[in-house]
Design an enzyme around this catalytic site. Structure first.
Site, mmCIF file in Angstrom:
data_model
loop_
_atom_site.group_PDB
_atom_site.id
_atom_site.type_symbol
_atom_site.label_atom_id
_atom_site.label_comp_id
_atom_site.label_asym_id
_atom_site.label_seq_id
_atom_site.Cartn_x
_atom_site.Cartn_y
_atom_site.Cartn_z
ATOM 1 N N ASP A 422 37.810 0.710 11.990
ATOM 2 C CA ASP A 422 37.977 -0.681 12.435
ATOM 3 C C ASP A 422 37.534 -1.626 11.318
ATOM 4 O OD1 ASP A 422 38.405 -2.826 14.127
ATOM 5 O OD2 ASP A 422 36.444 -2.660 15.093
ATOM 6 N N GLU A 425 40.258 -4.825 7.402
ATOM 7 C CA GLU A 425 41.240 -5.754 6.765
ATOM 8 C C GLU A 425 40.869 -6.067 5.314
ATOM 9 O OE1 GLU A 425 39.881 -6.178 9.867
ATOM 10 O OE2 GLU A 425 41.678 -5.239 10.680
ATOM 11 N N ASP A 496 42.551 -6.844 18.705
ATOM 12 C CA ASP A 496 41.885 -7.541 19.808
ATOM 13 C C ASP A 496 42.837 -8.444 20.589
ATOM 14 O OD1 ASP A 496 39.760 -6.181 18.883
ATOM 15 O OD2 ASP A 496 38.715 -7.912 18.037
HETATM 16 C C1 GLC Z 1 36.514 -5.193 16.818
HETATM 17 C C2 GLC Z 1 37.538 -4.175 17.289
HETATM 18 C C3 GLC Z 1 37.221 -3.766 18.706
HETATM 19 C C4 GLC Z 1 35.806 -3.217 18.770
HETATM 20 C C5 GLC Z 1 34.813 -4.240 18.250
HETATM 21 C C6 GLC Z 1 33.399 -3.697 18.163
HETATM 22 O O1 GLC Z 1 36.628 -6.359 17.539
HETATM 23 O O2 GLC Z 1 38.831 -4.665 17.185
HETATM 24 O O3 GLC Z 1 38.136 -2.818 19.172
HETATM 25 O O4 GLC Z 1 35.479 -2.890 20.083
HETATM 26 O O5 GLC Z 1 35.208 -4.661 16.952
HETATM 27 O O6 GLC Z 1 33.349 -2.595 17.340
#
Ligand code: GLC
Length: 765
Positions: A422, A425, A496
């Site tokens: 995650d 980017e 998200d």
């Molecule tokens: C980001 C991710 C989400 C995750 C969060 C905490 O917002 O997109 O899926 O739950 O981070 O890690």
């Protein structure tokens, strides 16, 4: 800018065009793919998406055009006299002009794609003073159209042209009349149609014409801009802040042909492990061993089939990657092995940002080896993410990818089954990373401006390669950020989203366009990540989500919990019904993954992919195909219990009632809360599995072949669902032929794996 074309030289399949002011290249890669290259930035391609040599031997010709001859075939808007050469392959031709104008034709001589010759004339412009006035009321005025980019290409648009692809962009299926940017972005606001960029940069699009189709893959990692006729209905443009003009023109007879061409270039998704196609339960906020045990217990107690539970950042010690919090998780290894006994796998999140902390091994090791991105002055660059001050591994360096991959042993030793990457980017909480932060492109120093859009791609690659080495199994890697070609390393989710009906609606075109862009293994956060879902939204989302290859319910800390048993008995049983439907269809999904590895065709497909001549489906946003045999027309609006369904040509059957429909028509169809309208193509053969709570709960289940009225053929695939033995032939392939009237003939096309204990044939008539 280029001037007159003086002459050309040829080296094998590479043609060097010598213009007065610039040299340009055309590389005939296959009879359907031509690379167009102007080395403004580097001499060679340095592609992150196209790996290995993709040149196939093609016999082509390059002939000089006589001006008179050209006059009849040239586009209206360009004087014929300047035409110089025509390059002809068995499938395509490309006319080459002064000023590096190129026009592509199909093999019958029909113009597919012409460079635009006129001047750019935005159809909308307003004065600076008016902009100021409008801004005073707080409006965001965005009239950037008409801007020339340092690297760019402008091509003509015909009235009927529709444009698809471009990865995860918001809005509708057809991108015509919209503009977008490629700059991987983590923007938590509700993703609206007007968003220019989301998490992924996949610079590939397909132009479907009234007659004919082509694709363009613009392989440039800098911030890029795509204007698909918003600026002016007569042309579209793509361009970037820097880099080379490096694009691939992809021709073909049909949309599937174009997708095959693009995925031939950038690679295809390798077969996933079978369990990864099961249901996944997740929530940011499951933060203790007790909670995880409770969730697993509830899933089983409520008879919701499930293969994986995800561990979000809360499992870590103060958000430090490669750690596990010992106060909240006394013994993660035992927890995971207990999960295993229940048939549940653990998937853990790993973000790239490494906490700045003395004596923290990941930080110290990376600093000692110079593995983190640096400032132009040579200091380690620091920004902030979940753990506070953090540094960014320089994944463009092969040794960093190797180092990261080796550290994954921490997870494999504990029994973790997959990794979720995650924030890659990369996200940053302390303002954006400056363009000049020093990152590496393999063997040369580069910049954030160049490497930003491939940061997630390189992280996924590091994870995939490390995991493969450690386990020997097909790695399960989820990534949020992507570039073209990331499908070779990872599955992806759309980031998200929110618990909004608009986001449920968007899930369809978004996943369809990701599929057309080479990323087949995708999914949305079912129920919505941000905001609070409602029982009805949950019931409708599972009806869409159960067809997403990545099938995961996930939501945000701070939003209402959305485990399926929290919405009352009615929603729970609807939820169970669609998770069970997915589990019954797992052999079909697995077959589709096999097709995907072979042809690049995605699992979830827009109708236009198979019915491109049908103008009714060119803008179809609320129906989709799963493979070729299933058509899903879900309800994506609140309060709706009946909807219009369009069925393309042929005969279709209602999956639930078996009622027959003649295609080429719209039909009103009942869709009460517990019903997602699904249709089956006549003659379809659907491989199914018996009911199970997780993949291979029954160690060697029988195969059920559902055979629908009509005629058709189908290839079913079977292997161990786990490792790469299939690449050495350890698989079976069965050709099933539905000859109509309850006559099914099964023939083995390949034998390298054990047979089913039994094949049960169910005729639907
Ligand atoms: C980001 C991710 C989400 C995750 C969060 C905490 O917002 O997109 O899926 O739950 O981070 O890690």
């Amino acid at each position: 800018m280029f001037g007159k074309l003086s002459d050309y030289t040829q080296d094998g399949q590479i043609i060097t065009l010598h213009y007065e002011k610039q040299t340009a290249y055309l590389h005939v890669l296959t009879d359907k793919i031509i690379n167009v290259f102007v080395p403004y930035y580097t001499k060679d391609h340095r592609s992150k998406a196209v790996e290995g040599n993709k040149e196939q031997q093609v016999s082509f010709t390059l002939e000089k055009i006589m001006s008179g001859e050209d006059r009849t075939q040239n586009t209206d808007s360009y004087t014929a006299d300047s035409a110089r050469y025509v390059l002809t392959t068995p499938s395509l031709s490309c006319r080459i002009y002064d000023d590096f104008k190129l026009d592509f034709y199909d093999k019958d001589g029909t113009l597919l794609c012409a460079d635009y010759r006129g001047s750019r004339t935005p159809r909308f412009a307003i004065s600076e003073s008016l902009i100021e006035l409008i801004k005073m009321e707080g409006h965001n005025v965005d009239v950037k159209t008409g801007v020339d980019h340092p690297v760019q290409c402008v091509k003509t648009l015909d009235k009927a042209d529709c444009i698809y692809g471009l990865g995860d962009k918001t809005g509708s299926l057809n991108k015509r009349h919209y503009e977008y940017e490629n700059w991987n972005s983590d923007i938590p606001d509700p993703h609206e149609d007007s968003f220019k960029s989301l998490y992924k940069s996949i610079p590939f699009f397909i132009t479907l014409k009234e007659k004919g189709v082509y694709g363009i893959f613009y392989d440039n990692t800098f911030k890029s801009y795509f204007n698909f006729g918003k600026e002016n209905n007569d042309y579209y443009s793509f361009g970037s802040d820097n880099g080379n003009l490096d694009y691939y023109f992809i021709g073909g007879d049909s949309m599937p042909d174009i997708v095959a061409g693009y995925t031939y270039l950038t690679g295809r998704m390798p077969l996933p492990q079978k369990w990864t196609l099961g249901y996944h339960q997740s929530r940011w906020g499951y933060d203790s061993e007790e909670t995880f045990r409770d969730i697993a217990g509830q899933l089983r107690a409520n008879r919701i089939p499930c293969d994986a539970i995800h561990f979000d950042i809360d499992y870590m010690e103060r958000f430090k990657v490669f750690t596990w919090d010992k106060t909240r998780f006394a013994d993660p290894k035992t927890l995971l092995s207990d999960f295993k006994k229940q048939g549940i796998k653990a998937v853990t999140i790993i973000d790239p940002g490494v906490k700045v902390e003395k004596d923290y091994d990941m930080y110290e090791e990376g600093i000692a080896c110079g593995y983190y991105a640096k400032t132009p002055e040579g200091e380690t660059y620091i920004n902030a993410v979940w753990p506070g001050d953090a540094v960014y591994p320089d994944f463009g360096k092969p040794e960093v990818r190797k180092w990261w991959g080796e550290h994954l042993r921490f997870y494999t030793d504990l029994g973790v089954a997959g990794i979720w990457n995650d924030m890659n980017e990369p996200a940053s909480f302390n303002g954006p990373l400056p363009d000049d932060v020093v990152f590496t492109d393999e063997d040369r120093p580069s910049t954030h401006a160049e490497m930003h859009n491939v940061y997630g791609h390189n992280m996924a690659k590091a994870t995939y390669e490390g995991w493969k080495k450690l386990t020997g199994k097909r790695p399960f890697v989820i990534t949020r950020a992507c570039y073209g070609g990331s499908q070779k390393y990872a599955t992806a989710w759309t980031g998200d989203n929110q618990s909004l009906w608009t986001h449920l609606r968007m899930a369809i075109p978004q996943q369809c366009n990701l599929g057309l862009s080479g990323m087949p293994f995708v999914g949305t956060d079912i129920g919505g990540f941000g905001a609070d879902t409602t029982p009805e939204l949950m019931a409708r989302w599972i009806q869409v989500g159960c067809f997403s290859p990545l099938f995961r319910n996930h939501c945000a800390k701070g939003s209402m919990n959305q485990e399926p048993w929290l919405f009352g008995e009615e929603v729970l049983s609807i939820y169970r019904k669609y998770v069970e439907l997915r589990y019954s269809l797992l052999p079909y999904f697995y077959d589709l993954c096999r097709v995907c590895e072979q042809t690049g065709l995605p699992v979830i497909r827009p109708l236009v992919l198979h019915y491109e001549d049908d103008i009714n489906v060119r803008n179809m946003n609320d129906e989709f195909l799963v493979g070729e045999s299933l058509l899903v027309a879900p309800v994506v609006d609140q309060g709706v219990t009946k909807r219009l369904v369009y069925l393309p040509k042929g005969i279709w059957y209602d999956y639930h009632t078996h009622m027959e429909y003649q295609g080429g028509e719209y039909y009103p169809v009942d869709a009460p809360l517990d019903t997602c309208p699904i249709f089956v193509k006549a003659g379809a053969i659907i491989p199914k599995a018996p009911a199970q709570m997780y993949v291979d709960e029954i160690p060697d289940p029988d195969l059920i072949l559902e055979v629908w009225q009509g005629e058709g053929s189908y290839v079913h695939y079977r292997d161990n669902g786990e490792d790469f033995a299939y690449r050495d032939g350890a698989y079976n392939e069965y050709l099933c032929e539905n000859k109509g009237d309850h006559d099914l003939v099964i023939q083995k096309l390949h034998e390298g794996y054990k047979d089913y204990p039994a094949i049960r044939i169910e005729y639907i008539s």
